[in-house]
Write an enzyme that holds these catalytic residues in place. Sequence first.
Site, short mmCIF file in Angstrom:
data_model
loop_
_atom_site.label_atom_id
_atom_site.label_comp_id
_atom_site.label_asym_id
_atom_site.label_seq_id
_atom_site.Cartn_x
_atom_site.Cartn_y
_atom_site.Cartn_z
N CYS A 156 -14.13 14.75 9.18
CA CYS A 156 -14.79 14.06 8.07
C CYS A 156 -15.06 15.04 6.93
O CYS A 156 -14.11 15.58 6.37
CB CYS A 156 -16.06 13.35 8.57
SG CYS A 156 -16.63 12.06 7.44
N HIS A 193 -13.50 9.85 12.50
CA HIS A 193 -14.25 10.57 13.53
C HIS A 193 -13.57 10.40 14.88
O HIS A 193 -13.78 9.39 15.54
CB HIS A 193 -15.69 10.04 13.60
CG HIS A 193 -16.52 10.44 12.43
ND1 HIS A 193 -17.29 11.58 12.43
CD2 HIS A 193 -16.66 9.89 11.21
CE1 HIS A 193 -17.89 11.71 11.26
NE2 HIS A 193 -17.53 10.68 10.49
N GLU A 235 -14.33 11.76 17.59
CA GLU A 235 -15.36 11.71 18.64
C GLU A 235 -16.03 10.35 18.73
O GLU A 235 -16.82 10.10 19.64
CB GLU A 235 -16.38 12.83 18.41
CG GLU A 235 -17.45 12.59 17.34
CD GLU A 235 -16.97 12.76 15.90
OE1 GLU A 235 -15.75 12.79 15.65
OE2 GLU A 235 -17.84 12.82 15.00
#
Lengths: 213, 252
Positions: free
Chosen positions: A88, A193, A195
């Site tokens: 990001c 993202h 994750e």
Amino acid sequence: MIVAIVDYGSGNLRSAAKAFERAAAENAIGAEIVVTSVPEIVAGADRVVLPGVGAFADCRRGLAAVPGLEAAMREAVCARGRPFLGICVGMQLMADRGREFEITEGLGWIGGEVVALEPNDPVLKIPHIGWNELIQHRVHPLLEGLAAGAHGYFVHSYHFRLREDVDLVAATDYGGRVAAIVGHNNVAGTQFHPEKSQMAGLRLIGNFLRWRP
Amino acid sequence: MLKMRVIPCLDVKDGRVVKGVNFADMMDAGDPVAQARFYDREGADELCFLDITASAEDRDTLYDVVRHTAEQCFMPLTVGGGVRTVDDVRRLLLAGADKVSINTAAVARPEFVREAAQKFGSQCVVAAIDAKAVEPGRWAVFTHGGRRPTGIDAIDWARRLAGYGAGEILLTSMDRDGTKSGFDIPLTRAVADAVRVPVIASGGVGTLDHLVEGIRDGHATAVLAASIFHFGTWRIGEAKAHLAAFGIPVRN
């Protein structure tokens, strides 16, 4: 293998660390995931991850506020050639400069600027929030095994406008082409993202842990 | 192309889910982490926890719940309910929430939204609006679960919240909440068309057609629902297939 997730006060890194631990376990990679702001650990790490949420200038200041941290990243990434993943705003920081609220110099690792999203369809909302499709632009180890039509979870109002098209690994469409994954030699970054991108995200993180540029 | 989001919402009280799925294969239906894992597997686009714990002393249980969920589910998590201070926001984000939803506290002190957005970024600030019709074509903001009127116009309020830096608006029709009669579409559309930020429609979902209406007619980019998923009436995959059948882009 030591994977340093650089902690410079930008958001919670706990769930990011957990995602890297999970990806390492699933891929049977012996990796120690360390969330750290200690320059010596970053400089000596085998992999460096730079997350980032909020505004470009704030993140840049946060990074600069930890003495020796940026130099440590350059040591690991530029001098020792270790794989680097920006996430990001962490990805955006690799640009030459950011134009969010003010002009801020970036790390200058990948040519280009970070500018406001200006979708050509006025109906499209800002921020760009949600799941969007990753469109592969060129072959890259980070994309290995990722199914066509895989999605990433995006949340941003600014995007990386690359100087060189060859640095684009994957794009997404949001009223125009938006860089989703960028890559140059041993550095790479995702606007979305990983994750938070469920299976596709864990796959990409696993690829990063295996990557030998 | 950006996909429209389907977001199940779980009510959490004292660290336990009081309204959630209860399938036979679920060992402990009251365990928020088990519920979160279920929805992660189901392909929910995000997850929302609404903390309805009455007392502030029990808040620590919520942080544990958020922490354990974030360690196991790699999907976006929004937590709301009783968020009153910048420190509340900080603690939830540190526990692993990706976004925090702010409701009553924003009405009491709108600068709170600005402070949270400046401190942590707009991406993690969801401004929640509970609205009720007060006359045809006009809606007002209510607080305290729809019991307390504020006299604030809902459309104006949405614009102000976006101006303060809220990254998203979670809009709940208090007239429709719990009725299963569908979203308040005129309200949803009026708010969605008034602001540049994404609007999540909430309150009143009883059928899969309601989800379609919220996006197609209400111009929301995400739909939030509780009971239609929790009671096993429909699963996330069925909801998405239904949206797709109406030409709405979804992630499979």
